[in-house]
Design a protein around this motif. Structure first.
Motif, PDB file in Angstrom:
ATOM      1  N   LYS A  76       0.827  -1.191   0.000  1.00 14.40           N
ATOM      2  CA  LYS A  76       0.000   0.000   0.000  1.00 14.40           C
ATOM      3  C   LYS A  76       0.868   1.250   0.000  1.00 14.40           C
ATOM      4  O   LYS A  76       1.857   1.351   0.698  1.00 14.40           O
ATOM      5  CB  LYS A  76      -0.897  -0.009   1.236  1.00 14.40           C
ATOM      6  CG  LYS A  76      -2.130   0.844   1.117  1.00 14.40           C
ATOM      7  CD  LYS A  76      -3.054   0.608   2.303  1.00 14.40           C
ATOM      8  CE  LYS A  76      -4.363   1.359   2.151  1.00 14.40           C
ATOM      9  NZ  LYS A  76      -5.142   0.818   1.043  1.00 14.40           N
ATOM     10  N   ASN A  77       0.490   2.188  -0.806  1.00 14.62           N
ATOM     11  CA  ASN A  77       1.136   3.499  -0.856  1.00 14.62           C
ATOM     12  C   ASN A  77       2.607   3.431  -1.229  1.00 14.62           C
ATOM     13  O   ASN A  77       3.455   4.104  -0.628  1.00 14.62           O
ATOM     14  CB  ASN A  77       0.935   4.251   0.454  1.00 14.62           C
ATOM     15  CG  ASN A  77      -0.526   4.568   0.666  1.00 14.62           C
ATOM     16  OD1 ASN A  77      -1.258   4.818  -0.287  1.00 14.62           O
ATOM     17  ND2 ASN A  77      -0.963   4.531   1.908  1.00 14.62           N
ATOM     18  N   THR A  78       2.902   2.576  -2.194  1.00  9.42           N
ATOM     19  CA  THR A  78       4.220   2.594  -2.816  1.00  9.42           C
ATOM     20  C   THR A  78       4.047   2.919  -4.285  1.00  9.42           C
ATOM     21  O   THR A  78       3.028   2.584  -4.896  1.00  9.42           O
ATOM     22  CB  THR A  78       4.928   1.241  -2.682  1.00  9.42           C
ATOM     23  OG1 THR A  78       4.131   0.233  -3.318  1.00  9.42           O
ATOM     24  CG2 THR A  78       5.175   0.880  -1.246  1.00  9.42           C
ATOM     25  N   VAL A  79       5.015   3.584  -4.830  1.00  9.50           N
ATOM     26  CA  VAL A  79       4.949   3.957  -6.234  1.00  9.50           C
ATOM     27  C   VAL A  79       6.341   3.852  -6.842  1.00  9.50           C
ATOM     28  O   VAL A  79       7.350   4.042  -6.151  1.00  9.50           O
ATOM     29  CB  VAL A  79       4.391   5.392  -6.392  1.00  9.50           C
ATOM     30  CG1 VAL A  79       5.346   6.428  -5.809  1.00  9.50           C
ATOM     31  CG2 VAL A  79       4.075   5.699  -7.840  1.00  9.50           C
ATOM     32  N   TYR A  80       6.371   3.517  -8.123  1.00  9.75           N
ATOM     33  CA  TYR A  80       7.623   3.376  -8.844  1.00  9.75           C
ATOM     34  C   TYR A  80       7.627   4.309 -10.055  1.00  9.75           C
ATOM     35  O   TYR A  80       6.577   4.630 -10.600  1.00  9.75           O
ATOM     36  CB  TYR A  80       7.815   1.938  -9.333  1.00  9.75           C
ATOM     37  CG  TYR A  80       7.771   0.917  -8.233  1.00  9.75           C
ATOM     38  CD1 TYR A  80       6.650   0.131  -8.035  1.00  9.75           C
ATOM     39  CD2 TYR A  80       8.857   0.742  -7.376  1.00  9.75           C
ATOM     40  CE1 TYR A  80       6.597  -0.808  -7.023  1.00  9.75           C
ATOM     41  CE2 TYR A  80       8.813  -0.194  -6.367  1.00  9.75           C
ATOM     42  CZ  TYR A  80       7.681  -0.966  -6.189  1.00  9.75           C
ATOM     43  OH  TYR A  80       7.649  -1.892  -5.183  1.00  9.75           O
TER      44      TYR A  80
END
Length: 121
Positions: A76-80
């Motif tokens: 949750k709430n990770t972005v690349y």
């Protein structure tokens, strides 16, 4: 207090690829909008990419469209930010941002630390 922890910057050559990661923590988020900005030496900070909380909508700056891809991680709430075909004009400090809204550009509420990306010719 919100923390945005970034990793993945570095020095690469023209044409190389690099992936930046960002993890948001510190409060109970729902599906929060996230994105990336960058600032090159002597230039104003500019929007790079946006992804909405559900991962169903993305927006990119014209300068990176077709080369960069923003995506959400399983956590949750990770972005690349996958950056391909890098060139020296992509050299900048890249910052992860979160929350806020998108309206012709992204207006984030939280700003994280920056990570240096340097592309040599």
């Amino acid at each position: 207090q919100v923390q945005l922890v970034v990793s993945g910057g570095g020095l690469v050559q023209t044409g190389d690829s690099l992936r930046l990661s960002c993890a948001a923590s510190g409060r109970t988020f729902g599906d929060v909008n996230m994105g990336w900005f960058r600032q090159a030496p002597g230039k104003e900070r500019e929007f790079v990419a946006f992804i909405n909380g559900h991962g169903s909508s993305t927006y990119y700056a014209d300068s990176v469209k077709g080369r960069f891809t923003i995506s959400r991680g399983n956590a949750k709430n990770t972005v690349y930010l996958q950056m391909n075909s890098l060139n020296p004009e992509d050299t900048a400090v890249y910052s992860c941002v979160a929350d806020g809204y998108y309206s012709r550009s992204y207006y984030p509420r939280y700003w994280g630390q920056g990570t240096q990306v340097t592309v040599s010719s």
